[in-house]
Design a protein around this motif. Structure first.
Motif, PDB file in Angstrom:
ATOM      1  N   LEU A 117      63.330  50.451 110.133  1.00  0.00           N
ATOM      2  CA  LEU A 117      64.634  50.868 110.643  1.00  0.00           C
ATOM      3  C   LEU A 117      64.447  51.846 111.801  1.00  0.00           C
ATOM      4  O   LEU A 117      63.420  52.509 111.909  1.00  0.00           O
ATOM      5  N   ARG A 118      65.453  51.975 112.624  1.00  0.00           N
ATOM      6  CA  ARG A 118      65.501  53.054 113.611  1.00  0.00           C
ATOM      7  C   ARG A 118      65.768  54.333 112.823  1.00  0.00           C
ATOM      8  O   ARG A 118      66.742  54.407 112.074  1.00  0.00           O
ATOM      9  N   GLN A 119      64.916  55.345 113.003  1.00  0.00           N
ATOM     10  CA  GLN A 119      64.987  56.568 112.215  1.00  0.00           C
ATOM     11  C   GLN A 119      65.371  57.745 113.102  1.00  0.00           C
ATOM     12  O   GLN A 119      64.744  57.986 114.121  1.00  0.00           O
ATOM     13  N   VAL A 120      66.403  58.498 112.675  1.00  0.00           N
ATOM     14  CA  VAL A 120      66.839  59.684 113.401  1.00  0.00           C
ATOM     15  C   VAL A 120      66.870  60.847 112.414  1.00  0.00           C
ATOM     16  O   VAL A 120      67.538  60.775 111.382  1.00  0.00           O
ATOM     17  N   VAL A 121      66.145  61.915 112.753  1.00  0.00           N
ATOM     18  CA  VAL A 121      66.085  63.107 111.915  1.00  0.00           C
ATOM     19  C   VAL A 121      66.712  64.256 112.689  1.00  0.00           C
ATOM     20  O   VAL A 121      66.289  64.572 113.803  1.00  0.00           O
ATOM     21  N   PHE A 122      67.714  64.885 112.080  1.00  0.00           N
ATOM     22  CA  PHE A 122      68.383  66.033 112.698  1.00  0.00           C
ATOM     23  C   PHE A 122      67.686  67.308 112.240  1.00  0.00           C
ATOM     24  O   PHE A 122      67.548  67.559 111.042  1.00  0.00           O
ATOM     25  N   THR A 123      67.222  68.090 113.206  1.00  0.00           N
ATOM     26  CA  THR A 123      66.533  69.330 112.909  1.00  0.00           C
ATOM     27  C   THR A 123      66.684  70.290 114.079  1.00  0.00           C
ATOM     28  O   THR A 123      66.670  69.870 115.235  1.00  0.00           O
ATOM     29  N   ARG A 124      66.831  71.558 113.763  1.00  0.00           N
ATOM     30  CA  ARG A 124      66.918  72.575 114.812  1.00  0.00           C
ATOM     31  C   ARG A 124      65.597  73.303 115.004  1.00  0.00           C
ATOM     32  O   ARG A 124      65.414  73.983 115.994  1.00  0.00           O
ATOM     33  N   SER A 125      64.687  73.191 114.040  1.00  0.00           N
ATOM     34  CA  SER A 125      63.500  74.043 114.103  1.00  0.00           C
ATOM     35  C   SER A 125      62.171  73.346 113.825  1.00  0.00           C
ATOM     36  O   SER A 125      61.151  74.018 113.740  1.00  0.00           O
ATOM     37  N   HIS A 126      62.166  72.034 113.671  1.00  0.00           N
ATOM     38  CA  HIS A 126      60.914  71.341 113.371  1.00  0.00           C
ATOM     39  C   HIS A 126      60.612  70.278 114.417  1.00  0.00           C
ATOM     40  O   HIS A 126      61.527  69.661 114.966  1.00  0.00           O
ATOM     41  N   GLU A 127      59.323  70.056 114.620  1.00  0.00           N
ATOM     42  CA  GLU A 127      58.878  68.951 115.460  1.00  0.00           C
ATOM     43  C   GLU A 127      58.241  67.916 114.555  1.00  0.00           C
ATOM     44  O   GLU A 127      57.767  68.232 113.468  1.00  0.00           O
TER      45      GLU A 127
ATOM     46  N   ALA B 189      61.407  65.422 105.057  1.00  0.00           N
ATOM     47  CA  ALA B 189      60.163  66.091 104.675  1.00  0.00           C
ATOM     48  C   ALA B 189      59.705  65.774 103.258  1.00  0.00           C
ATOM     49  O   ALA B 189      58.554  66.054 102.922  1.00  0.00           O
ATOM     50  N   VAL B 190      60.556  65.154 102.439  1.00  0.00           N
ATOM     51  CA  VAL B 190      60.162  64.806 101.068  1.00  0.00           C
ATOM     52  C   VAL B 190      58.886  63.967 101.066  1.00  0.00           C
ATOM     53  O   VAL B 190      58.026  64.128 100.212  1.00  0.00           O
ATOM     54  N   GLY B 191      58.730  63.071 102.021  1.00  0.00           N
ATOM     55  CA  GLY B 191      57.580  62.173 102.037  1.00  0.00           C
ATOM     56  C   GLY B 191      56.355  62.702 102.753  1.00  0.00           C
ATOM     57  O   GLY B 191      55.328  62.025 102.795  1.00  0.00           O
ATOM     58  N   LEU B 192      56.445  63.896 103.322  1.00  0.00           N
ATOM     59  CA  LEU B 192      55.303  64.427 104.080  1.00  0.00           C
ATOM     60  C   LEU B 192      54.234  64.972 103.136  1.00  0.00           C
ATOM     61  O   LEU B 192      54.560  65.466 102.065  1.00  0.00           O
ATOM     62  N   PRO B 193      52.976  64.885 103.502  1.00  0.00           N
ATOM     63  CA  PRO B 193      52.442  64.350 104.754  1.00  0.00           C
ATOM     64  C   PRO B 193      52.151  62.858 104.699  1.00  0.00           C
ATOM     65  O   PRO B 193      51.715  62.275 105.680  1.00  0.00           O
ATOM     66  N   ASP B 194      52.395  62.219 103.559  1.00  0.00           N
ATOM     67  CA  ASP B 194      51.996  60.823 103.378  1.00  0.00           C
ATOM     68  C   ASP B 194      52.815  59.815 104.166  1.00  0.00           C
ATOM     69  O   ASP B 194      52.303  58.764 104.537  1.00  0.00           O
ATOM     70  N   LEU B 195      54.092  60.098 104.394  1.00  0.00           N
ATOM     71  CA  LEU B 195      54.968  59.143 105.073  1.00  0.00           C
ATOM     72  C   LEU B 195      55.619  59.769 106.303  1.00  0.00           C
ATOM     73  O   LEU B 195      56.811  60.086 106.291  1.00  0.00           O
ATOM     74  N   PRO B 196      54.881  59.948 107.394  1.00  0.00           N
ATOM     75  CA  PRO B 196      55.488  60.551 108.585  1.00  0.00           C
ATOM     76  C   PRO B 196      56.524  59.647 109.253  1.00  0.00           C
ATOM     77  O   PRO B 196      57.336  60.107 110.043  1.00  0.00           O
ATOM     78  N   SER B 197      56.515  58.355 108.917  1.00  0.00           N
ATOM     79  CA  SER B 197      57.514  57.409 109.413  1.00  0.00           C
ATOM     80  C   SER B 197      57.982  56.579 108.216  1.00  0.00           C
ATOM     81  O   SER B 197      57.563  55.443 108.032  1.00  0.00           O
ATOM     82  N   PRO B 198      58.850  57.151 107.375  1.00  0.00           N
ATOM     83  CA  PRO B 198      59.153  56.523 106.089  1.00  0.00           C
ATOM     84  C   PRO B 198      59.830  55.156 106.169  1.00  0.00           C
ATOM     85  O   PRO B 198      59.547  54.284 105.363  1.00  0.00           O
TER      86      PRO B 198
ATOM     87  N   PRO C  58      55.635  65.479 112.860  1.00  0.00           N
ATOM     88  CA  PRO C  58      54.197  65.561 112.620  1.00  0.00           C
ATOM     89  C   PRO C  58      53.464  64.361 113.229  1.00  0.00           C
ATOM     90  O   PRO C  58      54.090  63.392 113.659  1.00  0.00           O
ATOM     91  N   ALA C  59      52.154  64.426 113.232  1.00  0.00           N
ATOM     92  CA  ALA C  59      51.344  63.301 113.709  1.00  0.00           C
ATOM     93  C   ALA C  59      51.703  62.057 112.913  1.00  0.00           C
ATOM     94  O   ALA C  59      51.930  62.123 111.704  1.00  0.00           O
ATOM     95  N   GLY C  60      51.779  60.941 113.587  1.00  0.00           N
ATOM     96  CA  GLY C  60      52.116  59.675 112.929  1.00  0.00           C
ATOM     97  C   GLY C  60      53.594  59.385 112.868  1.00  0.00           C
ATOM     98  O   GLY C  60      54.012  58.374 112.320  1.00  0.00           O
ATOM     99  N   SER C  61      54.421  60.263 113.440  1.00  0.00           N
ATOM    100  CA  SER C  61      55.871  60.086 113.360  1.00  0.00           C
ATOM    101  C   SER C  61      56.475  59.588 114.674  1.00  0.00           C
ATOM    102  O   SER C  61      57.654  59.777 114.918  1.00  0.00           O
ATOM    103  N   GLU C  62      55.681  58.936 115.489  1.00  0.00           N
ATOM    104  CA  GLU C  62      56.147  58.505 116.806  1.00  0.00           C
ATOM    105  C   GLU C  62      57.352  57.566 116.743  1.00  0.00           C
ATOM    106  O   GLU C  62      58.152  57.510 117.678  1.00  0.00           O
ATOM    107  N   ALA C  63      57.527  56.842 115.647  1.00  0.00           N
ATOM    108  CA  ALA C  63      58.653  55.911 115.515  1.00  0.00           C
ATOM    109  C   ALA C  63      59.933  56.606 115.058  1.00  0.00           C
ATOM    110  O   ALA C  63      60.971  55.972 114.908  1.00  0.00           O
TER     111      ALA C  63
END
Length: 190
Positions: free
Chosen positions: A85-95, A72-81, A97-102
């Motif tokens: 690379l293959r990016q995996v984000v571990f989260t229990r409570s967030h979905e 989330a440090v890069g949001l909203p400017d970098l939804p796919s930082p 954002p737009a632009g983060s399809e990768a």
């Protein structure tokens, strides 16, 4: 088998960020930058690397793991930082954002996820933060690559947050000292 490397900047007192996620106290310029990039290329956000002319194609990693707060440090400017690379984000409570399809967002067990990733073909796996995720994955980390900065933060996100007392030995692989005061200290699991 692929290795998991926890590659991160850390203060002298063991913090990877300030209490509110700040990381601006870490040195972003100096004689340490080029040699560290030569060793760990591809570890800057894609757009930043492209803007300053850093190559992205010679990374030791093809997958990056992070917790939600690191992502989330890069949001909203970098939804796919790390688009390269293959990016995996571990989260229990967030979905995502737009632009983060990768980016893959998951509430799966980090240990099981890393064990499955290690069985796949490919380059190394980079754990870029945060401290709680590193604590959860402590038994799966094969290498530590710590950019020790000459700063004391006093408080913040610990290198291994919430781990509790659980000593684990590491063996030194390499240490490089730079005039900037930064040390690149690399360790392998003992």
């Amino acid at each position: 088998m692929r290795e998991l490397t926890y590659y991160v900047a850390v203060s002298l007192d063991g913090y990877i960020a300030g209490p509110d996620g700040q990381f601006d106290a870490f040195l972003a310029e100096g004689d340490h930058m080029a040699p560290i990039w030569a060793r760990y290329g591809g570890t800057a956000p894609t757009r930043l690397a492209e803007a300053v002319g850093l190559p992205l194609d010679d990374s030791p990693f093809d997958t990056v793991l992070m917790g939600w707060n690191t992502y989330a440090v890069g949001l909203p400017d970098l939804p796919s930082p790390y688009e390269h690379l293959r990016q995996v984000v571990f989260t229990r409570s967030h979905e995502g954002p737009a632009g983060s399809e990768a980016v893959t967002f998951t509430d799966a067990d980090p240990v099981e996820t890393v064990r499955a990733l290690k069985q796949e073909d490919g380059k190394g796996i980079w754990l870029c933060g945060g401290g709680s995720l590193a604590a959860a994955l402590a038994g799966e980390i094969d290498r530590l690559a710590l950019k020790i900065n000459p700063v004391v933060l006093g408080a913040g996100v610990p290198l291994f947050g919430g781990r509790g007392y659980a000593p684990r030995q590491w063996k030194r692989a390499d240490v490089q000292a730079f005039g900037s005061g930064v040390l690149l200290a690399e360790y392998a699991r003992a």
